[in-house]
Design an enzyme around this catalytic site. Structure first.
Site, PDB file in Angstrom:
ATOM      1  N   GLY A 164       0.873  -1.153   0.022  1.00 29.33           N
ATOM      2  CA  GLY A 164      -0.159   0.025  -0.068  1.00 29.33           C
ATOM      3  C   GLY A 164       0.677   1.384  -0.022  1.00 29.33           C
ATOM      4  O   GLY A 164       0.611   2.182  -0.425  1.00 29.33           O
ATOM      5  N   ASP A 202      -5.286   1.753  10.509  1.00 29.97           N
ATOM      6  CA  ASP A 202      -6.398   1.346  10.798  1.00 29.97           C
ATOM      7  C   ASP A 202      -6.920   0.944  12.126  1.00 29.97           C
ATOM      8  O   ASP A 202      -6.535   1.680  13.239  1.00 29.97           O
ATOM      9  CB  ASP A 202      -7.097   0.388   9.869  1.00 29.97           C
ATOM     10  N   LYS A 252      -6.945   6.439  10.823  1.00 33.50           N
ATOM     11  CA  LYS A 252      -8.138   6.199  11.052  1.00 33.50           C
ATOM     12  C   LYS A 252      -8.457   5.817  12.551  1.00 33.50           C
ATOM     13  O   LYS A 252      -8.578   4.540  12.893  1.00 33.50           O
ATOM     14  CB  LYS A 252      -8.767   4.830  10.338  1.00 33.50           C
ATOM     15  N   VAL A 283     -11.267   2.966   2.232  1.00 36.95           N
ATOM     16  CA  VAL A 283     -10.947   3.871   1.222  1.00 36.95           C
ATOM     17  C   VAL A 283      -9.847   3.208   0.285  1.00 36.95           C
ATOM     18  O   VAL A 283      -9.334   2.083   0.622  1.00 36.95           O
ATOM     19  CB  VAL A 283     -10.254   4.776   1.885  1.00 36.95           C
ATOM     20  N   ASP A 328      -5.686  -0.592  -1.773  1.00 37.30           N
ATOM     21  CA  ASP A 328      -6.536  -1.336  -2.812  1.00 37.30           C
ATOM     22  C   ASP A 328      -7.745  -1.980  -2.197  1.00 37.30           C
ATOM     23  O   ASP A 328      -7.970  -1.995  -0.930  1.00 37.30           O
ATOM     24  CB  ASP A 328      -5.487  -2.404  -3.190  1.00 37.30           C
TER      25      ASP A 328
END
Length: 179
Positions: free
Chosen positions: A45, A104, A132, A154, A160
């Site tokens: 990512g 996250d 987040k 997102v 992805d």
């Protein structure tokens, strides 16, 4: 599946991303004042974020990658972390800067941070593109977060869903209905 119809809305534009990455580069430069750093991207990512960030810093830097997985083609983290690519070098003589795409729950980053801190770097800094915080279940935070996003899935700019959407130049909310 019509992938284009799965984008609900753009949350962060390409221009906003570029502006905040330039600020992050200046932040890194101010921290390390011409001392070399080891910039580590967490794959897959962060690869776009890391590339753009590396071009904004002026301090000497080496670039390395680590990879860990926890999503396993799902929209929720499994909580099970698997380190799939580790560093092949001693980092005890480096100022380490982690470039993460999103924090996250924090499980993946915490696992990686614990591994790297145990290797005794000179200093350790975490910079994340997205944060987040309402999803956090472990005690870890970035030294610098470029954007805070609400609790939604997102994609874009390296993030992805099942390998798709990484190439979007912006951050968007994915419509997770009927996935």
């Amino acid at each position: 599946m019509d992938f284009n119809n799965k984008i609900k809305r753009i949350l962060i534009s390409e221009q906003e991303i570029k502006q905040n990455i330039a600020k992050a580069g200046r932040y890194i430069d101010s921290l390390y004042d011409n001392n070399p750093i080891l910039l580590i991207g967490i794959l897959k990512g962060s690869f776009i974020f890391l590339a753009d960030l590396a071009r904004t810093v002026t301090v000497p830097c080496e670039i390395e990658f680590m990879s860990a997985e926890s999503y396993y083609n799902n929209t929720e983290s499994s909580g099970k972390i698997n380190i799939t690519l580790d560093l092949n070098q001693d980092i005890s003589g480096y100022h380490v800067v982690i470039a993460e795409d999103i924090i996250d729950t924090g499980h993946t980053l915490k696992a990686i941070a614990d591994i790297l801190k145990a290797r005794n770097p000179l200093s350790f800094t975490i910079i994340t593109l997205l944060d987040k915080p309402e999803r956090r279940t472990v005690d870890i935070n970035a030294d610098l977060s470029l954007f805070t996003v609400p609790n939604m899935f997102v994609v874009g700019y390296g993030l992805d869903y099942s390998g798709y959407y990484r190439n979007l130049p912006y951050i968007a909310e994915l419509d997770c209905s009927n996935l």
